[in-house]
Design a protein around this motif. Structure first.
Motif, PDB file in Angstrom:
ATOM      1  N   CYS A  86       0.842  -1.197   0.000  1.00  0.00           N
ATOM      2  CA  CYS A  86       0.000   0.000   0.000  1.00  0.00           C
ATOM      3  C   CYS A  86       0.883   1.256   0.000  1.00  0.00           C
ATOM      4  O   CYS A  86       1.517   1.568  -1.000  1.00  0.00           O
ATOM      5  CB  CYS A  86      -0.973  -0.033   1.161  1.00  0.00           C
ATOM      6  SG  CYS A  86      -2.343   1.148   1.019  1.00  0.00           S
ATOM      7  N   HIS A 114     -12.643  -5.857   0.980  1.00  0.00           N
ATOM      8  CA  HIS A 114     -11.923  -6.968   0.385  1.00  0.00           C
ATOM      9  C   HIS A 114     -12.065  -6.929  -1.138  1.00  0.00           C
ATOM     10  O   HIS A 114     -13.106  -6.534  -1.671  1.00  0.00           O
ATOM     11  CB  HIS A 114     -12.455  -8.310   0.900  1.00  0.00           C
ATOM     12  CG  HIS A 114     -11.914  -8.690   2.242  1.00  0.00           C
ATOM     13  ND1 HIS A 114     -12.540  -8.369   3.418  1.00  0.00           N
ATOM     14  CD2 HIS A 114     -10.776  -9.365   2.576  1.00  0.00           C
ATOM     15  CE1 HIS A 114     -11.834  -8.825   4.437  1.00  0.00           C
ATOM     16  NE2 HIS A 114     -10.756  -9.434   3.961  1.00  0.00           N
ATOM     17  N   ILE A 140      -8.198  -4.005   0.808  1.00  0.00           N
ATOM     18  CA  ILE A 140      -7.560  -2.762   0.383  1.00  0.00           C
ATOM     19  C   ILE A 140      -7.990  -1.659   1.343  1.00  0.00           C
ATOM     20  O   ILE A 140      -9.041  -1.742   1.979  1.00  0.00           O
ATOM     21  CB  ILE A 140      -7.914  -2.360  -1.061  1.00  0.00           C
ATOM     22  CG1 ILE A 140      -9.432  -2.228  -1.240  1.00  0.00           C
ATOM     23  CG2 ILE A 140      -7.299  -3.332  -2.057  1.00  0.00           C
ATOM     24  CD1 ILE A 140      -9.852  -1.622  -2.572  1.00  0.00           C
ATOM     25  N   TYR A 167      -5.979  -7.333 -10.358  1.00  0.00           N
ATOM     26  CA  TYR A 167      -7.338  -7.360  -9.830  1.00  0.00           C
ATOM     27  C   TYR A 167      -8.226  -8.226 -10.722  1.00  0.00           C
ATOM     28  O   TYR A 167      -8.099  -8.226 -11.951  1.00  0.00           O
ATOM     29  CB  TYR A 167      -7.920  -5.948  -9.765  1.00  0.00           C
ATOM     30  CG  TYR A 167      -7.218  -5.037  -8.796  1.00  0.00           C
ATOM     31  CD1 TYR A 167      -7.297  -5.253  -7.416  1.00  0.00           C
ATOM     32  CD2 TYR A 167      -6.472  -3.944  -9.249  1.00  0.00           C
ATOM     33  CE1 TYR A 167      -6.647  -4.418  -6.526  1.00  0.00           C
ATOM     34  CE2 TYR A 167      -5.819  -3.104  -8.355  1.00  0.00           C
ATOM     35  CZ  TYR A 167      -5.904  -3.345  -7.001  1.00  0.00           C
ATOM     36  OH  TYR A 167      -5.256  -2.518  -6.121  1.00  0.00           O
ATOM     37  N   PRO A 202      -3.051  -4.150  -2.332  1.00  0.00           N
ATOM     38  CA  PRO A 202      -3.795  -4.796  -1.245  1.00  0.00           C
ATOM     39  C   PRO A 202      -2.874  -5.225  -0.105  1.00  0.00           C
ATOM     40  O   PRO A 202      -1.652  -5.296  -0.266  1.00  0.00           O
ATOM     41  CB  PRO A 202      -4.434  -6.015  -1.936  1.00  0.00           C
ATOM     42  CG  PRO A 202      -4.473  -5.658  -3.382  1.00  0.00           C
ATOM     43  CD  PRO A 202      -3.222  -4.855  -3.609  1.00  0.00           C
ATOM     44  N   HIS A 203      -3.477  -5.541   1.040  1.00  0.00           N
ATOM     45  CA  HIS A 203      -2.732  -5.834   2.263  1.00  0.00           C
ATOM     46  C   HIS A 203      -2.684  -7.328   2.575  1.00  0.00           C
ATOM     47  O   HIS A 203      -3.592  -7.850   3.232  1.00  0.00           O
ATOM     48  CB  HIS A 203      -3.385  -5.122   3.447  1.00  0.00           C
ATOM     49  CG  HIS A 203      -3.209  -3.646   3.458  1.00  0.00           C
ATOM     50  ND1 HIS A 203      -2.202  -3.022   4.157  1.00  0.00           N
ATOM     51  CD2 HIS A 203      -3.917  -2.663   2.859  1.00  0.00           C
ATOM     52  CE1 HIS A 203      -2.296  -1.713   3.997  1.00  0.00           C
ATOM     53  NE2 HIS A 203      -3.322  -1.458   3.204  1.00  0.00           N
TER      54      HIS A 203
END
Length: 234
Positions: A86, A114, A140, A167, A202-203
């Motif tokens: 991020c 999500h 995210i 994505y 994203p994490h």
């Protein structure tokens, strides 16, 4: 093996990264303040998410000047694995570790939910434990996650297989409907040409336990443990 979690003023996912690497994966982990000039024997460097320097000027634009970033650059140039998550991805782009930029999300709203990403390449330290086409459910939390680059840069990234995560919808189909922020080519994460530096929007560290809604992020962090074990570092 040992993870160095870089802390900038404003970082807010540093403890998430520490928890995931230390308490979930069971590896050594240590916080490294941005003013330090050594990485304390780290095997892996993590630039966590958050709002380094309050996102003043541009996201990641000030953090790239922190003293520790010279050590991170030397570490990466020596082949060490580095991941920017991020805001960490934004810092890597601003510092020139990776190509492109992250713009305001289309719709100009902060997004926190999500999403699904598809693994496109498995020859990086942070994707070697996955399979090509594997779909990961990851959260995210960003206002500037819209990946953008000049057409020739995007073409080169695609040709060199530097798009690591993309994505997609839950079934793995890459469509605009699965793109939360407008990123070109649905790009969610890229690597450098040497493939040891990865940036991902994203994490994964926030998706390592079922209580958080997904454990899919473990594959990203466990991949580097596996990769380093193969070199004798773990």
């Amino acid at each position: 093996m040992k993870f160095a979690i870089i802390q900038f003023p404003g970082s807010n996912c540093d403890h998430d990264a520490y928890h995931a690497t230390r308490h979930v994966l069971g590896q050594q982990a240590e916080f490294v303040w941005h003013k330090e000039t050594r990485l304390r024997g780290a095997d892996v460097v993590v630039l966590p998410g958050g709002f380094s320097y309050g996102d003043y000027l541009r996201t990641g634009a000030i953090a790239r000047f922190s003293p520790v970033m010279q050590r991170v650059r030397e570490f990466a140039e020596a082949g060490g694995p580095v991941i920017g998550i991020c805001n960490g991805f934004q810092v890597l782009l601003e510092a020139g570790f990776l190509e492109g930029a992250l713009l305001r999300n289309r719709g100009l709203k902060f997004l926190c939910r999500h999403v699904h990403v598809r693994v496109e390449q498995t020859d990086t330290p942070f994707s070697c434990g996955a399979s090509v086409g594997q779909v990961l459910k990851l959260p995210i939390a960003h206002g500037e996650g819209n990946y953008h680059a000049a057409p020739d840069t995007v073409a080169a990234l695609e040709a060199n297989r530097q798009v690591v995560f993309r994505y997609c919808c839950a079934a793995g189909t890459v469509t605009d409907a699965g793109n939360p922020n407008g990123s070109l080519n649905e790009i969610a994460g890229v690597c450098n040409r040497r493939r040891n530096v990865v940036g991902i929007m994203p994490h994964p560290e926030r998706a390592c336990e079922s209580a958080l809604g997904s454990e899919d992020g473990r594959v990203v962090l466990e991949s580097v443990v596996t990769a380093m074990a193969a070199t004798g570092a773990a």
